[in-house]
Design a protein around this motif. Structure first.
Motif, PDB file in Angstrom:
ATOM      1  N   ILE A 112       0.857  -1.179   0.000  1.00  0.00           N
ATOM      2  CA  ILE A 112       0.000   0.000   0.000  1.00  0.00           C
ATOM      3  C   ILE A 112       0.895   1.232   0.000  1.00  0.00           C
ATOM      4  O   ILE A 112       1.658   1.449   0.941  1.00  0.00           O
ATOM      5  N   PRO A 113       0.854   2.038  -1.062  1.00  0.00           N
ATOM      6  CA  PRO A 113       1.764   3.197  -1.151  1.00  0.00           C
ATOM      7  C   PRO A 113       1.533   4.197  -0.023  1.00  0.00           C
ATOM      8  O   PRO A 113       0.388   4.511   0.323  1.00  0.00           O
ATOM      9  N   GLU A 114       2.634   4.679   0.531  1.00  0.00           N
ATOM     10  CA  GLU A 114       2.560   5.759   1.500  1.00  0.00           C
ATOM     11  C   GLU A 114       2.314   7.082   0.764  1.00  0.00           C
ATOM     12  O   GLU A 114       2.468   7.161  -0.453  1.00  0.00           O
ATOM     13  N   PRO A 115       1.927   8.144   1.480  1.00  0.00           N
ATOM     14  CA  PRO A 115       1.673   9.429   0.812  1.00  0.00           C
ATOM     15  C   PRO A 115       2.853   9.923  -0.018  1.00  0.00           C
ATOM     16  O   PRO A 115       2.660  10.499  -1.097  1.00  0.00           O
ATOM     17  N   GLY A 116       4.087   9.707   0.456  1.00  0.00           N
ATOM     18  CA  GLY A 116       5.253  10.145  -0.313  1.00  0.00           C
ATOM     19  C   GLY A 116       5.362   9.440  -1.651  1.00  0.00           C
ATOM     20  O   GLY A 116       5.690  10.066  -2.676  1.00  0.00           O
ATOM     21  N   ILE A 117       5.087   8.138  -1.670  1.00  0.00           N
ATOM     22  CA  ILE A 117       5.124   7.384  -2.933  1.00  0.00           C
ATOM     23  C   ILE A 117       3.961   7.796  -3.828  1.00  0.00           C
ATOM     24  O   ILE A 117       4.096   7.866  -5.056  1.00  0.00           O
ATOM     25  N   MET A 118       2.810   8.095  -3.227  1.00  0.00           N
ATOM     26  CA  MET A 118       1.676   8.540  -4.032  1.00  0.00           C
ATOM     27  C   MET A 118       1.988   9.866  -4.721  1.00  0.00           C
ATOM     28  O   MET A 118       1.574  10.101  -5.868  1.00  0.00           O
ATOM     29  N   GLU A 119       2.752  10.735  -4.054  1.00  0.00           N
ATOM     30  CA  GLU A 119       3.166  11.986  -4.696  1.00  0.00           C
ATOM     31  C   GLU A 119       4.090  11.709  -5.877  1.00  0.00           C
ATOM     32  O   GLU A 119       3.994  12.375  -6.920  1.00  0.00           O
ATOM     33  N   GLU A 120       4.990  10.728  -5.725  1.00  0.00           N
ATOM     34  CA  GLU A 120       5.869  10.354  -6.847  1.00  0.00           C
ATOM     35  C   GLU A 120       5.045   9.850  -8.030  1.00  0.00           C
ATOM     36  O   GLU A 120       5.324  10.170  -9.191  1.00  0.00           O
ATOM     37  N   ILE A 121       4.041   9.053  -7.752  1.00  0.00           N
ATOM     38  CA  ILE A 121       3.196   8.504  -8.817  1.00  0.00           C
ATOM     39  C   ILE A 121       2.439   9.633  -9.517  1.00  0.00           C
ATOM     40  O   ILE A 121       2.350   9.674 -10.761  1.00  0.00           O
ATOM     41  N   LEU A 122       1.879  10.546  -8.743  1.00  0.00           N
ATOM     42  CA  LEU A 122       1.158  11.671  -9.342  1.00  0.00           C
ATOM     43  C   LEU A 122       2.091  12.546 -10.172  1.00  0.00           C
ATOM     44  O   LEU A 122       1.702  13.063 -11.229  1.00  0.00           O
ATOM     45  N   ARG A 123       3.326  12.702  -9.712  1.00  0.00           N
ATOM     46  CA  ARG A 123       4.296  13.493 -10.480  1.00  0.00           C
ATOM     47  C   ARG A 123       4.590  12.820 -11.821  1.00  0.00           C
ATOM     48  O   ARG A 123       4.703  13.495 -12.857  1.00  0.00           O
ATOM     49  N   ALA A 124       4.715  11.485 -11.797  1.00  0.00           N
ATOM     50  CA  ALA A 124       4.957  10.756 -13.047  1.00  0.00           C
ATOM     51  C   ALA A 124       3.762  10.878 -13.988  1.00  0.00           C
ATOM     52  O   ALA A 124       3.928  11.033 -15.206  1.00  0.00           O
ATOM     53  N   ILE A 125       2.559  10.841 -13.450  1.00  0.00           N
ATOM     54  CA  ILE A 125       1.353  11.004 -14.273  1.00  0.00           C
ATOM     55  C   ILE A 125       1.318  12.398 -14.894  1.00  0.00           C
ATOM     56  O   ILE A 125       0.974  12.577 -16.072  1.00  0.00           O
TER      57      ILE A 125
END
Length: 657
Positions: free
Chosen positions: A461-474
């Motif tokens: 389950i991605p932590e908020p920091g990883i979710m920010e990385e994913i959104l940045r890639a999107i």
């Protein structure tokens, strides 16, 4: 089945005739033409010890891992599957809490569980013995408790025997000394409580800053009573003190044993080498003491083992001097290889933390390690073996930023039963955190989402920091079509109170307009509007619950824009009414483009009242209003009331143009 049942009902003399009549090619002693069989003895194979889950593992091995199913320790029910890291720990601990409650009931009401239906009897199902000060005990009772590692009862029985003056043999005292030193005279948590053990170990690792050895306790009393002192008694106390960081006294005992020419074993020296960093301050002093201990082992003709190698590397990993640490490690490895000591994953873990330091030069030692162990299947040989995979993935991401190496590490992890060495749930989470973060930085968004769908949410389950990385890639890849999926995961993972994540989601949807000409993206404006509305409602609910999230002008402006683009003008008016009513409490203002799109939608919906409210808001907040006024004047056939309102806001100057 029919044939076997039929044979059991026939007399022995008729078996051969029956088989031959049915075409079965069997022979029996009743067959006169059969050749005499040679005497052959039938040997019953030795019993193989099986764990309680061996059959389940064999069955699971036939189908492989189901990435769409939760971990087996959770109930396969939508309402009981955890969807956050905190919930995973809570659910797992709750399940073990239920087991502890059942065990407590069994112990408190032991009279209800005296029946033994299992044949042979299962010892674990039977109620345990209860010992009190009045219990009739002897050496046999104490020996049995020590063999079962029942520390609390063993200490109680020992005290009872001491009070009664019952003589206790030196061997039995030695066995009790080993048990007390191993656990530091603290009742250990039962092995079946795996989750609680992991949780406690992580807490202890964070809080472990000094010694926890109990000075003057039972262990030292038992040691004093054993006369003459034996190598086993010295070894037990030294290892116990070293394990619980009574470092100075442990080293003093080792020196005392050497002076008295008492032969100690390899593992005792290993325990002292592991605490060298607590005995000496500088890297040079630590390395000197470490080499002295190795020389003592050589003089006593003690053969080093894997524990020695890893203890030496652990000592080297604490060196602040990178050059000395690197040269010492390169010196140690070939020497142990000549002694026939094969490295374990724990050995490679120490090499990684020695060579791949955050502030040190870039090292590619992991390339050589992976080339050496690629395709191999490992078993646990050292406690640090479970640290390798998480550390290796951290090196791939933060030290080298190398996607190909990360995939090699992941391939090694899924070779054979190597996944058993990934460690506890915390280390597994660290491993996949680094893996996903690296892939989202280095892979195309489509390839990354394939891996994401495979791992999330049941494995990681991605932590908020990883979710920010994913959104940045999107955002970088203009892949706005993935935002609705990511938002649904954020809702499930309880990330909707993170203001930075909310702003990122809105910014991506506003700045990256979908191509409505494309059939694949025709539904995106409507989907983005639903995401924006859901976010608005959730933030409103969070504000009512006094959670640490609030609306900003930018956030509400983006929500307003998305609702307008998605054709939900009614909800857009509701959002703007909230903006206008609470403008003195909301920090910031919506962007001018958001107001322009809202006014344009008002023109399309033929709602001059809403357009004029937007214009009034722009004027009151010193925003650009002439373009809005002109669009309202040109887009509507205004009645006298609306025209008067327009003139009162911007004056007559725009009519003259």
């Amino acid at each position: 089945m029919f044939l076997s049942r039929h044979l059991r009902l026939l007399p022995r003399a008729n078996i051969a005739r029956t088989l031959s009549s049915k075409g079965a090619h069997y022979t029996t002693a009743a067959s006169s033409n059969a050749a005499p069989a040679e005497d052959s003895s039938f040997e019953i194979p030795n019993r193989i010890e099986r764990s309680p889950t061996d059959i389940l593992q064999a069955l699971a091995g036939t189908v492989g891992r189901d990435h769409t199913a939760p971990h087996y320790k959770y109930h396969d029910d939508p309402f009981l599957i955890p969807m956050s890291n905190a919930a995973k720990r809570t659910y797992a601990m709750s399940k073990e809490s239920g087991r502890k409650a059942a065990k407590w009931i069994k112990e408190e009401h032991r009279e209800l569980f005296l029946h033994q239906e299992a044949q042979p009897a299962v010892e674990k199902f039977a109620p345990s013995m209860v010992y009190t000060e009045e219990s009739d005990v002897d050496e046999t009772s104490l020996r049995q408790l020590i063999a079962q590692s029942e520390l609390k009862d063993a200490v109680l029985v020992y005290n009872i025997l001491e009070k009664k003056g019952t003589p206790i043999s030196a061997d039995l005292k030695q066995s009790l000394l080993e048990l007390v030193c191993f656990y530091n005279n603290q009742e250990p948590l039962p092995e079946e409580y795996i989750e609680e053990r992991w949780f406690i170990q992580n807490n202890r690792r964070r809080d472990r800053h000094g010694k926890t050895w109990k000075d003057g306790d039972l262990a030292e009393k038992l040691y004093a009573e054993i006369e003459p002192k034996t190598p086993q008694s010295y070894a037990s106390l030294i290892r116990g003190m070293a394990k619980y960081l009574q470092c100075e006294r442990a080293y003093a005992l080792l020196q005392e044993a050497v002076e008295k020419q008492i032969q100690l074993d390899t593992n005792t020296y290993n325990s002292i080498i592991e605490i060298v960093s607590y005995l000496k301050d500088t890297a040079e002093q630590r390395w000197q003491l470490c080499t002295e201990l190795l020389q003592e082992m050589s003089q006593q003709k003690l053969r080093p083992n894997l524990g020695t190698l890893n203890a030496v590397l652990q000592c080297i990993s604490t060196f602040g001097n990178f050059k000395l640490a690197r040269s010492a490690a390169l010196q140690v490895l070939p020497e142990f290889k000549q002694l026939g000591v094969n490295p374990s994953l724990g050995t490679y873990y120490y090499l990684l933390i020695i060579f791949c330091r955050e502030r040190g030069p870039v090292s590619h030692v992991i390339v050589d390690i992976l080339n050496d162990i690629a395709g191999k299947e490992f078993q646990i040989e050292h406690p640090k073996d479970t640290y390798f995979f998480a550390t290796a993935m951290d090196v791939c991401r933060n030290h080298l930023n190398d996607k190909s190496l990360a995939k090699k590490v992941d391939e090694l992890l899924h070779t054979g039963k190597n996944y058993d060495l990934v460690g506890d749930s915390f280390k597994e989470s660290v491993y996949y955190r680094n893996y996903l973060a690296l892939l989202c930085q280095t892979e195309s968004i489509e390839d990354f989402m394939l891996t994401y769908d495979l791992l999330v949410p049941n494995i990681y389950i991605p932590e908020p920091g990883i979710m920010e990385e994913i959104l940045r890639a999107i955002e970088i890849n203009n892949a706005v079509e993935h935002v609705p999926r990511i938002w649904s995961d954020m809702v499930v993972f309880d990330h909707t109170h993170r203001e930075s994540l909310l702003l990122s989601v809105l910014r991506i949807m506003v700045d990256n307009k979908p191509y409505t000409e494309s059939p694949a993206q025709q539904q995106l404006p409507e989907q983005c509007a639903k995401v924006a509305l859901d976010m608005y409602e959730r933030v409103e609910e969070a504000i009512k619950r006094l959670r640490k999230v609030s609306f900003t002008g930018q956030m509400l402006g983006n929500i307003l824009t998305l609702l307008v683009r998605g054709g939900n003008f009614e909800k857009a008016c509701e959002v703007f009414a909230h903006i206008d009513k609470n403008q003195h409490r909301i920090p910031g203002t919506p962007s001018e483009s958001a107001l322009q799109e809202f006014v344009e939608a008002s023109v399309q919906e033929k709602s001059p009242s809403q357009a004029l409210v937007a214009l009034q808001y722009a004027v009151e907040n010193n925003m650009e209003s002439s373009a809005l006024a002109k669009r309202i004047h040109d887009g509507f056939t205004l009645n006298e009331t609306h025209l008067a309102k327009l003139k009162s806001l911007v004056g007559d100057s725009f009519l003259d143009k």
